[in-house]
Design an enzyme around this catalytic site. Sequence first.
Site, PDB file in Angstrom:
ATOM      1  N   LYS A 177       0.871  -1.171   0.000  1.00 32.65           N
ATOM      2  CA  LYS A 177       0.000   0.000   0.000  1.00 32.65           C
ATOM      3  C   LYS A 177       0.913   1.227   0.000  1.00 32.65           C
ATOM      4  O   LYS A 177       1.468   1.605   1.031  1.00 32.65           O
ATOM      5  CB  LYS A 177      -0.915  -0.013   1.238  1.00 32.65           C
ATOM      6  CG  LYS A 177      -2.043   1.043   1.175  1.00 32.65           C
ATOM      7  CD  LYS A 177      -1.534   2.416   1.507  1.00 32.65           C
ATOM      8  CE  LYS A 177      -2.551   3.500   1.200  1.00 32.65           C
ATOM      9  NZ  LYS A 177      -1.936   4.844   1.192  1.00 32.65           N
ATOM     10  N   GLU A 252       8.812   1.920  11.527  1.00 32.30           N
ATOM     11  CA  GLU A 252       9.939   2.826  11.313  1.00 32.30           C
ATOM     12  C   GLU A 252       9.332   4.210  11.144  1.00 32.30           C
ATOM     13  O   GLU A 252       8.651   4.480  10.160  1.00 32.30           O
ATOM     14  CB  GLU A 252      10.744   2.404  10.081  1.00 32.30           C
ATOM     15  CG  GLU A 252      12.169   2.929  10.072  1.00 32.30           C
ATOM     16  CD  GLU A 252      12.265   4.410   9.786  1.00 32.30           C
ATOM     17  OE1 GLU A 252      12.620   5.157  10.731  1.00 32.30           O
ATOM     18  OE2 GLU A 252      11.971   4.826   8.673  1.00 32.30           O
ATOM     19  N   CYS A 286      13.489  10.889   7.166  1.00 31.21           N
ATOM     20  CA  CYS A 286      13.416  10.636   8.602  1.00 31.21           C
ATOM     21  C   CYS A 286      14.779  10.770   9.257  1.00 31.21           C
ATOM     22  O   CYS A 286      14.878  10.978  10.469  1.00 31.21           O
ATOM     23  CB  CYS A 286      12.817   9.259   8.880  1.00 31.21           C
ATOM     24  SG  CYS A 286      13.659   7.913   8.027  1.00 31.21           S
ATOM     25  N   GLU A 387       9.273  16.979  14.780  1.00 33.90           N
ATOM     26  CA  GLU A 387       9.717  16.738  13.415  1.00 33.90           C
ATOM     27  C   GLU A 387       8.994  17.677  12.454  1.00 33.90           C
ATOM     28  O   GLU A 387       7.765  17.702  12.401  1.00 33.90           O
ATOM     29  CB  GLU A 387       9.456  15.282  13.021  1.00 33.90           C
ATOM     30  CG  GLU A 387      10.052  14.914  11.687  1.00 33.90           C
ATOM     31  CD  GLU A 387       9.896  13.432  11.365  1.00 33.90           C
ATOM     32  OE1 GLU A 387      10.835  12.852  10.796  1.00 33.90           O
ATOM     33  OE2 GLU A 387       8.825  12.861  11.678  1.00 33.90           O
TER      34      GLU A 387
END
Length: 498
Positions: A177, A252, A286, A387
Amino acid sequence: MTTPLICNNYINGKWEDAASAATLESRNPANKHEVVATFPRSSATDVDAAVSAARQAYRSWRLVPAPARAEYVFRVGELLSKYKEELAQLISREMGKPLVEARGDVQEGIDCAFYSAGEGRRLFGQTVPSEMPNKFAMTVRMPIGVCALITPWNFPIAIPCWKAMPALVCGNTIILKPAEDTSACATKLIEIFAEAGLPPGVVNLVHGVGEEVGKALVEHPDVDLVSFTGSSETGAEVGATCGRTHKRVCLEMGGKNAQIVMEDADLQLALDGAVWGAFGTAGQRCTATSRLILHRDVKEKFTTMLKERASKIRLGAGTDPNTEVGPIINERQLQRVNKYLDIAREEGATVLIGGEIAREGELQHGYFFEPTILDNVTPQMRVAREEIFGPVVALIEISNFEEAINILNDSNYGLSSSIYTRDINRAFAAMRDIEAGITYINGPTIGAEVHLPFGGVKHTGNGHREAGTTALDVFTEWKTVYVDFSGSLQRAQIDNRE
């Protein structure tokens, strides 16, 4: 403008529309008027079909010898090499990253295919001595079953490959997906898997919205494992659902990575690392360098060097060979980055350079944000803790090594980290004391290699690691096997000695 690609789901070896026939669009983030692809807005009905196909295929795929499964994966690597430039051009159009980075994205997929294929002959277990005579003991790896792979848009080839290659070699079947923003990249990747000749149902693709398709996959009772890469907020929901339904889950997630620059650092080298780490992929990694922790003795000089370099960065479409930093992926993310600049100013940070949506010339047609440096940032500011996922780096001043380590570790995240120093004792202390899954010495926070574990601690992940041999621990279960050839009942852990 080119004609939009028409993407479909891939279920049981066939390309299919969504059951509802509803579609969505993927647009070029460097030119929001260009539709790159249309793709199905799938639903739980389509997920059911894909899971059923994967479940049926698993029965026979798991029995294919691992070296033979690996040959399919090796063939995918060869085809990725063949189509590398075509894929790179598509990544640049659909995701926005410069071509040099897009080629690297594909190369990661190639490397992962060849590395994973080698593991088909190295799915090692252990043989160990039994405590009893005439008894043999060993461990073997077993596949888990149907794996849902939910992937982000920032590495639309590399990350699906990181998940799919080891999953397949281990004997699992998969349902990919992809992110809505990179449907065309996912379609081309699955076309390559199909060309490699994998049996129907072993590899499936279901497009759609995360809240619909992703949710249906995570909740589906016949999905055995979910491997998710994305935000920590969504990952927490995925983890909670998998915990409640007893699914294996690999998460993750986010990062707030820091690069330390000590007073003895090679400043030119540290500058190269900071610019690449902070502004590569427009900060949409990331592992991006979001914090620069600078020793007070070099902060002023280093800041001047950083401002000068950042002021010369060329923004533009990824397909332009002169572009150094491409666009933000979409309007929603552009506004998120812009909002954090408002927060930074409210908190008292100083914008040294950038800080605005870029609208000059052709940039007005895309989602561009100026490379931004924030000064006078304290560790408790939101811009030092949350973030941002854009080309924004915060400068934090420290006076000694211990303070630098404490500030780096004072984060909810723990993915990547970096320190620039010529002191070998400091370097080894940093390796020991930094709380992160990855630490670089005299290198930027970005640059993972596929044969090494990738992942982090704290809110960054749930303990699993992708890439390297540790990926095998995600996609296999351990089975302990005893073979007793004594011809009599032997009872372990019973003291029956005369």
